[in-house]
Design a protein around this motif. Structure first.
Motif, PDB file in Angstrom:
ATOM      1  N   ARG A  48       0.824  -1.207   0.000  1.00 47.35           N
ATOM      2  CA  ARG A  48       0.000   0.000   0.000  1.00 47.35           C
ATOM      3  C   ARG A  48       0.860   1.260   0.000  1.00 47.35           C
ATOM      4  O   ARG A  48       0.488   2.287  -0.573  1.00 47.35           O
TER       5      ARG A  48
ATOM      6  N   ASP B 107      -3.099   3.524  -4.473  1.00 50.59           N
ATOM      7  CA  ASP B 107      -4.400   3.305  -5.122  1.00 50.59           C
ATOM      8  C   ASP B 107      -4.755   1.827  -5.225  1.00 50.59           C
ATOM      9  O   ASP B 107      -5.911   1.484  -5.498  1.00 50.59           O
ATOM     10  N   GLY B 108      -3.778   0.959  -5.047  1.00 51.70           N
ATOM     11  CA  GLY B 108      -4.031  -0.471  -5.113  1.00 51.70           C
ATOM     12  C   GLY B 108      -4.315  -0.992  -6.506  1.00 51.70           C
ATOM     13  O   GLY B 108      -4.750  -2.140  -6.660  1.00 51.70           O
ATOM     14  N   ARG B 109      -4.006  -0.207  -7.541  1.00 54.93           N
ATOM     15  CA  ARG B 109      -4.368  -0.622  -8.905  1.00 54.93           C
ATOM     16  C   ARG B 109      -3.426  -1.674  -9.468  1.00 54.93           C
ATOM     17  O   ARG B 109      -3.707  -2.266 -10.506  1.00 54.93           O
TER      18      ARG B 109
ATOM     19  N   GLY C 201     -13.005 -10.347   0.287  1.00 59.50           N
ATOM     20  CA  GLY C 201     -12.581  -8.951   0.342  1.00 59.50           C
ATOM     21  C   GLY C 201     -13.319  -8.136   1.364  1.00 59.50           C
ATOM     22  O   GLY C 201     -13.316  -6.901   1.290  1.00 59.50           O
TER      23      GLY C 201
ATOM     24  N   PRO D  31     -10.195  -4.930   1.338  1.00 59.42           N
ATOM     25  CA  PRO D  31     -10.429  -5.024  -0.108  1.00 59.42           C
ATOM     26  C   PRO D  31      -9.146  -4.767  -0.893  1.00 59.42           C
ATOM     27  O   PRO D  31      -8.344  -3.907  -0.537  1.00 59.42           O
ATOM     28  N   VAL D  32      -8.958  -5.554  -1.936  1.00 58.16           N
ATOM     29  CA  VAL D  32      -7.810  -5.397  -2.834  1.00 58.16           C
ATOM     30  C   VAL D  32      -8.353  -5.315  -4.257  1.00 58.16           C
ATOM     31  O   VAL D  32      -9.099  -6.196  -4.684  1.00 58.16           O
ATOM     32  N   LYS D  33      -7.980  -4.280  -4.992  1.00 56.77           N
ATOM     33  CA  LYS D  33      -8.604  -4.013  -6.290  1.00 56.77           C
ATOM     34  C   LYS D  33      -8.419  -5.153  -7.291  1.00 56.77           C
ATOM     35  O   LYS D  33      -9.336  -5.523  -8.006  1.00 56.77           O
ATOM     36  N   LEU D  34      -7.229  -5.710  -7.360  1.00 56.98           N
ATOM     37  CA  LEU D  34      -6.989  -6.778  -8.328  1.00 56.98           C
ATOM     38  C   LEU D  34      -7.473  -8.135  -7.828  1.00 56.98           C
ATOM     39  O   LEU D  34      -7.440  -9.110  -8.580  1.00 56.98           O
TER      40      LEU D  34
END
Length: 695
Positions: free
Chosen positions: A200, A205-207, A231, A235-238
């Protein structure tokens, strides 16, 4: 689009040949704490046991692992051509063309290469190990295995081992073209995951972060990872993918990775049936492959621009290093001619490289002439260091034993020469400043104008020595000329100078007008002839017009009028005592007294004449000194520089020595050429992608 990953692998191979990491290529960076299951995840993706195992820190150098998928037919063909037994093999960059078909041997080589660089004290190094695995059972991926995060040094580890590992991890995950694979064990608190924390920090942004939860089968009884995998905890974007690793017992019993993957699938179907198709090692491999392909596609435009910019920079760098010297005679003459031309252009203001931070060359010489030297002369007071007593004493000394009716001209010449002499020091300082600037131009030309000289340090030193010697020879000649300019002014005081004659006429008119004004203001009872003679005289005291007897001066000093403006200060001489002989050799010195009107007028006349003539001479010096410096120093050096350099350096016996390159120049030229070649090849690879419509 599947072919994009092999393209990146090809680019990686290109830059590996030159040992450079100036291009940040898309790759997957694996991050996690010690014993979080990182190595097991990687081995599951490869399908083989190939990573070192043990307690504590095992991965101590970055391992860049390239997985290359090859079809069975291609695999068989390649195996036959290269004499390889089996359909899977590996290659290390540091062992060149050696092929490893035994994965246990690969593990041993990783251990040996790690200890070779990092030593055996459990320390870490940022120098990577490059390993490429060819197999029909893998998907195309580029992974980076990093040392596991730790808190406390163990054994003889460095005390700052935690900081070293974090800096190493940040070096890789801060690459904007990387995907972060954050590995966390399911039997630990997800909220305190160190892997997610560092991910992080580098990817707020976690992208580009994907989380992997390991050891799903080791959670406490009555608990599960459902909320984590969905999640709901973090939460994790990917996405978050769960996997089941082999236990230490499985590893000790040589359980095959393929068997472990089969058991993993059974566990997920039983424990997490609704999530089984979105978790597990096979799903992780496909997800990583898909993410990496899309990430490569997004990064390629910027990657192409970066490669083109670097190629232009290295081309310019290589040009500055020049080509190896073939014709030494011609090269030496070219370098000498170019340096001489650049030196002259810098003086004339037509140099190719114009300095923007400070005045340089001819501009600085101009500043010295008209600002530094000009202002210094203007600051010289025409009457500086000259007191009224000095003027009066000079007048009296010039009259000898006889009283003077007029101001003696000798006193004016004596005093004006003393003042003109003061112009010599700033004039010589002007020569010194110009000489220093001519010396600075040498370094300026070496740094900016003739970079080729940096290739040949001996030639550079020889040129500096020749130019310095030429300047040193011209310095006394120029100083002598400037000294003569002042001496010429001292040799003949031209009182008939037109400007000086005008000043004298103006002063005479002023003095005559002042005399008439004094005569008009006298009372009518005073006869004009008495007033003109200085007033009535007492019978026992004769006036001398300001140059009379010492006794008379003492008497007038006591009776001086308040209207006189100047006062002479002298110590009181000792009075002779009665009964003692008087030493006639003692020079009588007057006590404090005021100047008479005659004395005041004479001093004013001399001071005005000195000032008038001094300004004339100062104007001459201010004009002639820069001309002399330009002729005897600047222009002479410009005219003789090339012939002097050729005469001193262009000799057959000096060619080999002067054109010897610096020790590292040949190496730097080779490195720059190799890097340029790699960049050009990389540019071609990206161009091929456009042609095949992969991008």
């Amino acid at each position: 689009m599947e072919a994009l990953i092999p393209v990146i692998n090809k680019l990686q191979d290109v830059f590996n040949t030159v040992g450079a990491d100036i291009i940040q290529l898309p790759q997957i960076v694996v991050v996690g704490t010690q014993s979080s299951g990182k190595s097991s995840v990687l081995e599951s993706l490869v399908g083989k046991d190939l990573l070192p195992r043990g307690t504590g820190i095992v991965t101590r150098r970055p391992l860049i692992l390239q997985l290359v998928h090859i079809d069975s037919e291609d695999c068989k063909k390649t195996s036959e051509e290269n004499g390889i037994n089996g359909d899977e093999w590996g290659k290390f960059l540091h062992t060149k063309s050696k092929t490893y078909t035994d994965f246990e041997e690969i593990r041993q080589e990783i251990d040996a290469e790690t200890e070779r660089i990092s030593g055996n004290n459990k320390g870490v190094s940022d120098e990577p190990i490059h390993l490429k695995i060819f197999s029909p059972h893998v998907v195309n991926l580029t992974l980076v295995d990093l040392p596991g995060l730790t808190k406390v040094p163990v054994g003889d580890q460095p005390k700052d081992i935690e900081l070293q590992i974090k800096e190493l991890i940040y070096k890789y995950i801060s690459n904007p073209n990387s995907i972060i694979l954050a590995v966390t064990a399911a039997n630990t608190d997800m909220a305190t995951s160190e892997a997610l924390k560092v991910a992080r920090e580098a990817d707020p942004d976690g992208r580009r972060t994907l989380a992997v939860v390991t050891k799903l089968d080791l959670m406490d009884a009555g608990t599960d990872a459902m909320d984590v995998l969905m999640g709901r905890v973090i939460p994790v974007k990917l996405g978050i993918i769960g996997v089941v690793n082999r236990s230490q017992l499985d590893i000790n019993q040589k359980k095959m990775v393929s068997d472990a993957i089969r058991d993993e699938y059974g566990f997920l179907q039983k424990k997490y049936p609704s999530l089984a198709n979105r978790n597990g090692t096979k799903y992780l491999a496909r997800t990583l492959n898909r993410l990496l392909m899309h990430h490569i596609r997004d990064c390629l435009p910027e990657l192409k621009t970066r490669i083109n910019v670097l190629a232009a920079q290295y081309q310019s760098l290589l040009n500055s290093y020049g080509e190896p010297v073939d014709d030494k005679s011609s090269t030496l003459l070219q370098l000498i001619t170019k340096f001489a031309a650049e030196y002259c252009h810098t003086i004339e203001g037509t140099a190719k490289y114009i300095e923007t931070t400070e005045l340089c060359g001819g501009a600085r010489i101009c500043y010295i002439f008209h600002e530094t030297f000009g202002r210094t002369l203007e600051s010289v007071d025409p009457l500086g260091g000259l007191t009224t007593i000095d003027v009066l004493t000079a007048i009296r000394n010039a009259t000898g034993p006889r009283p003077a009716l007029f101001v003696p001209e000798v006193s004016f010449e004596l005093l004006v020469k003393r003042q003109v002499k003061r112009l010599e020091e700033p004039s010589l300082r002007c020569v010194e400043l110009v000489h220093e600037e001519m010396q600075r131009i040498i370094q300026h030309c070496s740094n900016y104008s003739t970079q080729e000289l940096l290739r040949f340090p001996k030639l550079h030193d020889a040129i500096v020595e020749v130019v310095t010697s030429l300047l040193r020879k011209r310095l006394p000649v120029t100083n002598e000329m400037v000294h003569n300019l002042v001496a010429i002014e001292l040799a003949y005081i031209n009182t008939k100078h037109p400007d000086f004659a005008d000043a004298c006429g103006l002063m005479n008119n002023n003095i005559e007008e002042q005399r008439r004004n004094r005569m008009r203001d006298l009372p009518s009872a005073v006869p004009r002839d008495k007033a003109a003679a200085g007033g009535p005289q007492s019978g026992g005291e004769q006036t001398d017009g300001g140059t009379g007897t010492w006794r008379g001066m003492l008497k007038r000093g006591e009776d001086g009028t308040a209207g006189d403006r100047a006062v002479l200060q002298h110590p009181q001489p000792a009075s002779p005592q009665r009964g003692h002989a008087v030493n006639l050799l003692d020079v009588p010195v007057p006590v404090s007294r005021r100047l008479s009107a005659r004395e005041q007028r004479d001093c004013e006349v001399i001071e005005r004449l000195i000032k008038s003539y001094f300004l004339i001479v100062r104007k001459n010096i201010q004009d002639s000194v820069p001309k002399a410096v330009m002729h005897f120093l600047v222009n002479h050096v410009k005219d003789c520089l090339q012939s002097e350099l050729v005469g001193q350096l262009y000799k057959a016996g000096l060619l080999d020595d002067l054109l010897t390159e610096s020790e590292d120049m040949a190496q730097r030229r080779t490195e720059a050429a190799d890097m340029l070649k790699a960049l050009q090849k990389a540019s071609q690879v990206i161009a091929e992608i456009r042609e095949t419509h992969l991008w």
